[in-house]
Design an enzyme around this catalytic site. Structure first.
Site, short mmCIF file in Angstrom:
data_model
loop_
_atom_site.label_atom_id
_atom_site.label_comp_id
_atom_site.label_asym_id
_atom_site.label_seq_id
_atom_site.Cartn_x
_atom_site.Cartn_y
_atom_site.Cartn_z
N ASP A 1 -4.19 6.06 5.86
CA ASP A 1 -4.65 7.34 6.42
C ASP A 1 -5.68 7.02 7.51
O ASP A 1 -5.32 6.79 8.66
CB ASP A 1 -5.20 8.17 5.26
N GLY B 1 -7.35 4.31 7.50
CA GLY B 1 -7.27 2.85 7.63
C GLY B 1 -8.47 2.13 7.05
O GLY B 1 -8.50 0.90 6.99
N LEU B 2 -9.47 2.88 6.57
CA LEU B 2 -10.71 2.26 6.08
C LEU B 2 -10.46 1.42 4.83
O LEU B 2 -10.97 0.31 4.70
CB LEU B 2 -11.76 3.33 5.79
N THR B 3 -9.66 1.94 3.92
CA THR B 3 -9.41 1.22 2.66
C THR B 3 -8.69 -0.10 2.95
O THR B 3 -9.10 -1.16 2.47
CB THR B 3 -8.54 2.09 1.72
N ASP C 1 -0.88 10.86 -5.88
CA ASP C 1 -1.35 11.93 -6.76
C ASP C 1 -2.15 13.00 -6.04
O ASP C 1 -2.61 12.81 -4.91
CB ASP C 1 -2.24 11.33 -7.86
N GLU D 1 0.85 -1.19 0.00
CA GLU D 1 0.00 0.00 0.00
C GLU D 1 0.89 1.25 0.00
O GLU D 1 2.01 1.22 0.51
CB GLU D 1 -0.90 -0.06 1.26
N ASP D 2 0.38 2.33 -0.59
CA ASP D 2 1.17 3.57 -0.59
C ASP D 2 1.04 4.29 0.76
O ASP D 2 2.04 4.69 1.35
CB ASP D 2 0.75 4.49 -1.75
N PHE E 1 -1.27 16.43 3.39
CA PHE E 1 -1.63 15.76 2.13
C PHE E 1 -0.37 15.67 1.28
O PHE E 1 0.19 16.69 0.88
CB PHE E 1 -2.73 16.50 1.38
N ARG F 1 2.36 12.01 -9.73
CA ARG F 1 2.81 10.66 -9.36
C ARG F 1 4.27 10.44 -9.74
O ARG F 1 4.96 9.61 -9.16
CB ARG F 1 1.96 9.60 -10.07
#
Ligand code: 5GP
Length: 174
Positions: A102, A104-106, A158, A98-99, A151, A164
């Site tokens: 944040d 953690g939901l994803t 991106d 994973e990049d 951010f 990117r």
């Protein structure tokens, strides 16, 4: 990019490359005599995954997944699959790449999904973590950098599809 926005270098190319090598060394050591599958979470992880895999000295395969993510700088709060893996992962040693974690939901959604696939093992590798933003506890087995709540862009990450290609991680709008 709007004329008023600037990009500050937050994590240099050198620091990223050094950390990627360190993480690969850990993975090489932890999975000795095993085959692994890296599950790259598109789009943000493609550069991290590409650099990491070239430091892996094990038999390794790559699968791509795509999940819904941010639009602009705000989380949509919705997670769903746009693309799932193409092979059966039953009995495989899987590392999700994973990049950034944040809220953690994803990643929580993906970890739950993967945990139903009868894997030999499942670990999570994330380049970045915004610890202060986590909404659910997430164990990151291989972490690049623990960062503040900014951010960030570059090195695969991106802002509305741009930046990117930057070899470093920058803070947008500093
Ligand atoms: P989470 O579900 O953990 O809140 O968000 C994870 C996803 O949101 C990441 O995979 C990434 O696509 C996006 N994201 C979260 N924080 C940032 C950030 O600072 N910069 C960019 N470019 N994307 C982010």
């Amino acid at each position: 990019m709007s004329a008023s926005k600037t990009i500050g270098i937050f994590i240099s190319e050198e620091s990223i490359q050094k950390r990627v090598k360190e993480i690969a060394l850990e993975i090489n050591r932890d999975y000795q005599n095993k085959e692994i599958v890296l599950v790259c979470v598109l789009n943000g992880s493609f550069i991290f995954c590409a650099d990491l895999i070239r430091q892996i000295k094990l038999p390794v395969q790559v699968e791509m997944v795509s999940l819904s993510s941010y639009e602009g700088t705000q989380s949509s709060g919705e997670v769903c699959f746009r693309l799932d893996v193409k092979q059966s992962l039953v009995g495989k040693h899987v590392i999700i790449i994973e990049d950034i974690v944040d809220t953690g939901l994803t990643i929580s959604f993906l970890l739950k999904h993967m945990s139903l696939k009868n894997l030999a093992s499942l670990k999570l590798c994330s380049l970045l973590l915004k610890r202060a933003r986590l909404q659910i506890p997430i164990t990151i087995d291989y972490l690049g950098f623990d960062i503040e709540d900014n951010f960030v862009i570059g090195y695969g990450l991106d802002f509305d599809g741009r930046f990117r290609e930057l070899p470093y991680i920058g803070v947008y709008g500093e």
